[in-house]
Design an enzyme around this catalytic site. Sequence first.
Site, PDB file in Angstrom:
ATOM      1  N   GLY A  45       9.513  -8.457   2.355  1.00 50.72           N
ATOM      2  CA  GLY A  45       9.207  -8.498   0.934  1.00 50.72           C
ATOM      3  C   GLY A  45       8.650  -7.160   0.485  1.00 50.72           C
ATOM      4  O   GLY A  45       8.111  -6.409   1.307  1.00 50.72           O
ATOM      5  N   GLN A 103       4.339  -1.230  -4.557  1.00 53.48           N
ATOM      6  CA  GLN A 103       4.434  -0.584  -3.232  1.00 53.48           C
ATOM      7  C   GLN A 103       5.378   0.617  -3.230  1.00 53.48           C
ATOM      8  O   GLN A 103       5.454   1.344  -2.242  1.00 53.48           O
ATOM      9  CB  GLN A 103       4.876  -1.610  -2.184  1.00 53.48           C
ATOM     10  CG  GLN A 103       3.791  -2.661  -1.932  1.00 53.48           C
ATOM     11  CD  GLN A 103       4.226  -3.647  -0.889  1.00 53.48           C
ATOM     12  OE1 GLN A 103       5.042  -4.519  -1.160  1.00 53.48           O
ATOM     13  NE2 GLN A 103       3.719  -3.519   0.319  1.00 53.48           N
ATOM     14  N   CYS A 130       1.536  -6.349   6.014  1.00 50.24           N
ATOM     15  CA  CYS A 130       1.918  -5.787   4.718  1.00 50.24           C
ATOM     16  C   CYS A 130       2.364  -4.350   4.940  1.00 50.24           C
ATOM     17  O   CYS A 130       1.709  -3.611   5.691  1.00 50.24           O
ATOM     18  CB  CYS A 130       0.714  -5.834   3.779  1.00 50.24           C
ATOM     19  SG  CYS A 130       1.040  -5.118   2.156  1.00 50.24           S
ATOM     20  N   LEU A 131       3.459  -3.955   4.311  1.00 56.52           N
ATOM     21  CA  LEU A 131       3.978  -2.591   4.519  1.00 56.52           C
ATOM     22  C   LEU A 131       3.004  -1.519   4.019  1.00 56.52           C
ATOM     23  O   LEU A 131       3.099  -0.365   4.428  1.00 56.52           O
ATOM     24  CB  LEU A 131       5.344  -2.428   3.845  1.00 56.52           C
ATOM     25  CG  LEU A 131       6.491  -3.280   4.430  1.00 56.52           C
ATOM     26  CD1 LEU A 131       7.766  -3.085   3.620  1.00 56.52           C
ATOM     27  CD2 LEU A 131       6.736  -2.959   5.897  1.00 56.52           C
ATOM     28  N   HIS A 189       2.649 -13.762  -1.239  1.00 60.03           N
ATOM     29  CA  HIS A 189       2.134 -12.430  -0.883  1.00 60.03           C
ATOM     30  C   HIS A 189       2.619 -11.402  -1.906  1.00 60.03           C
ATOM     31  O   HIS A 189       1.828 -10.584  -2.408  1.00 60.03           O
ATOM     32  CB  HIS A 189       2.601 -12.082   0.542  1.00 60.03           C
ATOM     33  CG  HIS A 189       2.193 -10.723   1.018  1.00 60.03           C
ATOM     34  ND1 HIS A 189       1.299 -10.529   2.057  1.00 60.03           N
ATOM     35  CD2 HIS A 189       2.554  -9.468   0.608  1.00 60.03           C
ATOM     36  CE1 HIS A 189       1.121  -9.222   2.236  1.00 60.03           C
ATOM     37  NE2 HIS A 189       1.892  -8.567   1.384  1.00 60.03           N
ATOM     38  N   GLU A 190       3.923 -11.442  -2.217  1.00 58.83           N
ATOM     39  CA  GLU A 190       4.483 -10.460  -3.173  1.00 58.83           C
ATOM     40  C   GLU A 190       3.940 -10.703  -4.574  1.00 58.83           C
ATOM     41  O   GLU A 190       3.636  -9.760  -5.306  1.00 58.83           O
ATOM     42  CB  GLU A 190       6.013 -10.508  -3.172  1.00 58.83           C
ATOM     43  CG  GLU A 190       6.678 -10.111  -1.862  1.00 58.83           C
ATOM     44  CD  GLU A 190       6.074  -8.885  -1.208  1.00 58.83           C
ATOM     45  OE1 GLU A 190       5.689  -7.927  -1.912  1.00 58.83           O
ATOM     46  OE2 GLU A 190       5.943  -8.873   0.031  1.00 58.83           O
ATOM     47  N   HIS A 231       0.721  -9.055  -5.035  1.00 56.53           N
ATOM     48  CA  HIS A 231       0.850  -7.613  -5.297  1.00 56.53           C
ATOM     49  C   HIS A 231       1.050  -7.347  -6.796  1.00 56.53           C
ATOM     50  O   HIS A 231       0.509  -6.389  -7.340  1.00 56.53           O
ATOM     51  CB  HIS A 231       2.073  -7.044  -4.565  1.00 56.53           C
ATOM     52  CG  HIS A 231       1.806  -6.616  -3.151  1.00 56.53           C
ATOM     53  ND1 HIS A 231       0.896  -5.630  -2.829  1.00 56.53           N
ATOM     54  CD2 HIS A 231       2.368  -7.004  -1.982  1.00 56.53           C
ATOM     55  CE1 HIS A 231       0.909  -5.444  -1.504  1.00 56.53           C
ATOM     56  NE2 HIS A 231       1.782  -6.269  -0.968  1.00 56.53           N
TER      57      HIS A 231
HETATM   58 ZN    ZN Z   1       2.236  -6.573   0.988  1.00 55.15          ZN
END
Ligand code: ZN
Length: 191
Positions: free
Chosen positions: A45, A50, A107-108, A149-150, A153
């Site tokens: 995701g 991000q 998380c990236l 999660h997304e 963000h």
């Molecule tokens: Zn994340």
Amino acid sequence: MVLPITKYGDPILRQKGKHIEKITPEILRLIDDMFETMDAARGIGLAAQQVGLALQLAIVDITGIEDRPSTLELHGKPAVVEEHMPLVLINPQIKPLGDPVAGPEGCLSFPEMYGEISRSDSIEVKALNHKGEHIQFRCGGLLARAIQHENDHLQGILFIDRMLRSDKIKLQEELDELQVKTKAALTKKKP
Ligand code: ZN
């Protein structure tokens, strides 16, 4: 084009995304770039924040993940998850349905950091897709977790905000280091 992924410490990650009024060629280009970026980073995701843009736009693709099951329900009927991947979610609205369950997340924007996060087991999602069509579905398992999660963000909320206190304490030193490193890189970038 693969875009740089913003890391913890970049203030953009704390910004709430702007509502997208119109799906312009620039938005479509951004979506393509986000997919390339997510695939290159082997993520499931990615939110617009991000890649440096505070917008109500996220993508999710859980294709090929077999050890953590997902469910999908369209118009009240079970659907095959992989037939509906990847997902583009524009201006999403999420309603929690199930009980909160704890599960591991990464998380990236926080490389190599993981923690247990409690999230609703199933959710209802309303959003626009990349064609501007209204989509609505219910989902559970990993897919529900990834979308929550997304969606966080897009509100400027990060997984460390929801992490078990004991997990966060263990990561605190790494978190502080990452924040300092990110801020230093940002200062350098400014003319
Ligand atoms: Zn994340």
